[in-house]
Design a protein around this motif. Structure first.
Motif, PDB file in Angstrom:
ATOM      1  N   LEU A   9       0.837  -1.204   0.000  1.00  0.00           N
ATOM      2  CA  LEU A   9       0.000   0.000   0.000  1.00  0.00           C
ATOM      3  C   LEU A   9       0.873   1.257   0.000  1.00  0.00           C
ATOM      4  CD1 LEU A   9      -2.721   1.475   0.328  1.00  0.00           C
ATOM      5  CD2 LEU A   9      -2.643   0.933   2.769  1.00  0.00           C
ATOM      6  N   ASP A  10       1.885   1.245   0.836  1.00  0.00           N
ATOM      7  CA  ASP A  10       2.771   2.394   0.980  1.00  0.00           C
ATOM      8  C   ASP A  10       3.578   2.654  -0.297  1.00  0.00           C
ATOM      9  OD1 ASP A  10       4.210   4.417   2.368  1.00  0.00           O
ATOM     10  OD2 ASP A  10       5.836   2.990   2.692  1.00  0.00           O
ATOM     11  N   ILE A  11       4.136   1.603  -0.881  1.00  0.00           N
ATOM     12  CA  ILE A  11       4.968   1.777  -2.074  1.00  0.00           C
ATOM     13  C   ILE A  11       4.104   2.174  -3.277  1.00  0.00           C
ATOM     14  CG2 ILE A  11       6.577   0.595  -3.663  1.00  0.00           C
ATOM     15  CD1 ILE A  11       7.704   1.226  -0.822  1.00  0.00           C
ATOM     16  N   GLN A  13       1.535   3.994  -3.118  1.00  0.00           N
ATOM     17  CA  GLN A  13       1.241   5.433  -2.956  1.00  0.00           C
ATOM     18  C   GLN A  13       2.356   6.273  -3.579  1.00  0.00           C
ATOM     19  OE1 GLN A  13      -1.650   6.270  -1.565  1.00  0.00           O
ATOM     20  NE2 GLN A  13      -2.033   5.149   0.326  1.00  0.00           N
ATOM     21  N   ASN A  14       3.586   5.810  -3.519  1.00  0.00           N
ATOM     22  CA  ASN A  14       4.681   6.540  -4.169  1.00  0.00           C
ATOM     23  C   ASN A  14       4.405   6.683  -5.661  1.00  0.00           C
ATOM     24  OD1 ASN A  14       6.146   6.715  -1.797  1.00  0.00           O
ATOM     25  ND2 ASN A  14       7.539   5.040  -2.281  1.00  0.00           N
ATOM     26  N   SER A  15       3.927   5.593  -6.277  1.00  0.00           N
ATOM     27  CA  SER A  15       3.625   5.623  -7.711  1.00  0.00           C
ATOM     28  C   SER A  15       2.524   6.633  -8.000  1.00  0.00           C
ATOM     29  CB  SER A  15       3.165   4.237  -8.183  1.00  0.00           C
ATOM     30  OG  SER A  15       4.179   3.282  -7.970  1.00  0.00           O
TER      31      SER A  15
ATOM     32  N   ALA B  34       0.313   8.232   5.160  1.00  0.00           N
ATOM     33  CA  ALA B  34       1.744   8.160   4.863  1.00  0.00           C
ATOM     34  C   ALA B  34       2.293   6.865   5.475  1.00  0.00           C
ATOM     35  CB  ALA B  34       2.465   9.368   5.449  1.00  0.00           C
ATOM     36  N   THR B  35       3.565   6.592   5.234  1.00  0.00           N
ATOM     37  CA  THR B  35       4.177   5.359   5.745  1.00  0.00           C
ATOM     38  C   THR B  35       3.898   5.171   7.235  1.00  0.00           C
ATOM     39  OG1 THR B  35       5.934   5.617   4.135  1.00  0.00           O
ATOM     40  CG2 THR B  35       6.343   4.076   5.924  1.00  0.00           C
ATOM     41  N   CYS B  36       4.095   6.237   8.006  1.00  0.00           N
ATOM     42  CA  CYS B  36       3.930   6.096   9.453  1.00  0.00           C
ATOM     43  C   CYS B  36       2.486   5.828   9.822  1.00  0.00           C
ATOM     44  CB  CYS B  36       4.449   7.340  10.165  1.00  0.00           C
ATOM     45  SG  CYS B  36       3.447   8.781   9.820  1.00  0.00           S
TER      46      CYS B  36
HETATM   47 MG   LIG Z   1       6.409   6.603   0.442  1.00  0.00          MG
END
Ligand SMILES: [Mg+2]
Ligand SMILES: Nc1ncnc2c1ncn2[C@@H]1O[C@H](COP(=O)(O)OP(=O)(O)OP(=O)(O)O)[C@@H](O)[C@H]1O
Ligand code: FES
Lengths: 188, 122
Positions: A9-11, A13-15, B34-36
């Motif tokens: 999910l986090d990675i 979001q970078n895209s 966000a990541t956190c």
């Molecule tokens: Mg990120």
């Protein structure tokens, strides 16, 4: 992260933040290994930036100095004896075929392997948050494949119905859950 | 088996409704992702809000959104509720608190002060 699906999910979001129009989340499983690839057609990163992006002291964000997403995924892969690789083509240099591919390789039977967890919720959360971005999710096992392509869904729904509509999100959740459970199960 | 036929039905059902455009909702719930935030448990919080809003048929009046860094990692999962020019910031949110926020604040109109950042900072 408690589950690899949270890293995904986090990675992903970078895209999305890199203005991708299509994000592919590909999981390839064997008895011993899991390969995760997240492929986007976003703005990419320079070669120099890629070389230091898994170091937790690099980020282009201004609110906080430390980017944690990629370093955490790298750690999760390496602690199983696996590895992380990033390939990227910057939009400024490759206007026709830019984007980023993050590949993480895990040894599943290692004690420190983080379980995949609820990957269906990850897909639903991504579509909910970015209904205008397309996602291709494909999880390949030795004997079957679980797949969802929002481009197909969009084609059926037409332009007026957003992919983030509650009924559509329920449909996505159920279709993936059913594929994970296998199609040959009896009706409940 | 889920089929594209079912999607077509959803489409037909939705076409009869006026579809909400971004920014037109009365209230907006924003979850820090966000990541956190994700590491602290934001995903089930987000999905709880999405489900509760759908279940109560509030989709036309309440929007659920996601945002990146809110700049306060140690309070994650963080949820902000916007209504007009008012903003309430909830901290350390979990799925149970999310349900309560929908019931008391979104539906009932009364923010839950003890879950807000103001209370956490004391
Ligand atoms: Mg990120
Ligand atoms: N797919 C991508 N396309 C373009 N740039 C990317 C991509 N993935 C990462 N980056 C760049 O690498 C940086 C670091 O990413 P990382 O996920 O490690 O941390 P972050 O997103 O900055 O912060 P957070 O800790 O909230 O995730 C990003 O800020 C972005 O500049
Ligand atoms: S990274 Fe934690 S609130 Fe921003």
């Amino acid at each position: 992260m408690k589950e690899l699906s949270l890293n995904i999910l986090d990675i992903a979001q970078n895209s999305i933040h890199a203005d991708a129009t299509l994000v592919q989340i590909l999981l390839d499983e064997t008895d011993e290994s899991l390969t995760l690839s997240i492929v986007d057609d976003g703005k990419g990163m320079s070669e120099e930036f890629v070389s230091r992006v898994t170091d937790p002291f690099s980020t282009t964000r201004t609110t906080r100095k430390v980017g944690m997403g990629l370093p955490l995924l790298k750690l999760a892969a390496e602690q199983t004896g696996g590895s992380l690789a990033i390939e990227s083509r910057e939009r400024t240099l490759y206007p026709e075929d830019h984007g980023t591919k993050v590949t993480a390789f895990f040894y599943k039977n290692h004690l420190d392997f983080t379980p995949l967890g609820d990957v269906v919720s990850t897909v639903v959360s991504l579509v909910q948050g970015s209904p205008d971005v397309d996602f291709l999710f494909r999880h390949t096992f030795p004997d079957h494949t679980v797949e969802l392509d929002t481009r197909e869904i969009r084609e059926v729904l037409g332009e007026e119905v957003p992919l983030s509509s509650p009924d559509v999100l329920v449909w996505i959740r159920e279709t993936l859950t059913e594929q994970y459970e296998g199609t040959d199960e009896e009706d409940e | 088996m889920k089929s594209l036929e079912e999607l077509k039905k959803i489409r037909e059902k939705m076409q009869n409704k006026v579809i909400l455009r971004e920014g037109s909702a009365e209230k907006r719930i924003v979850v820090g992702m966000a990541t956190c935030g994700i590491a602290a448990g934001a995903r089930p919080v987000l999905n709880t809000f999405v489900e509760e809003i759908a279940k109560r048929n509030l989709t036309g009046t309440v929007e659920v959104g996601q945002t990146g860094c809110i700049g306060m990692c140690r309070f994650e999962p963080i949820v902000e509720v916007f209504e007009g020019d008012k903003r309430v910031t909830y901290v350390y949110v979990n799925p149970d608190k999310a349900k309560e926020i929908v019931e008391k604040h979104i539906v009932g109109g009364e923010p839950i002060v003890e879950y807000t950042i103001g209370a956490a900072e004391k």
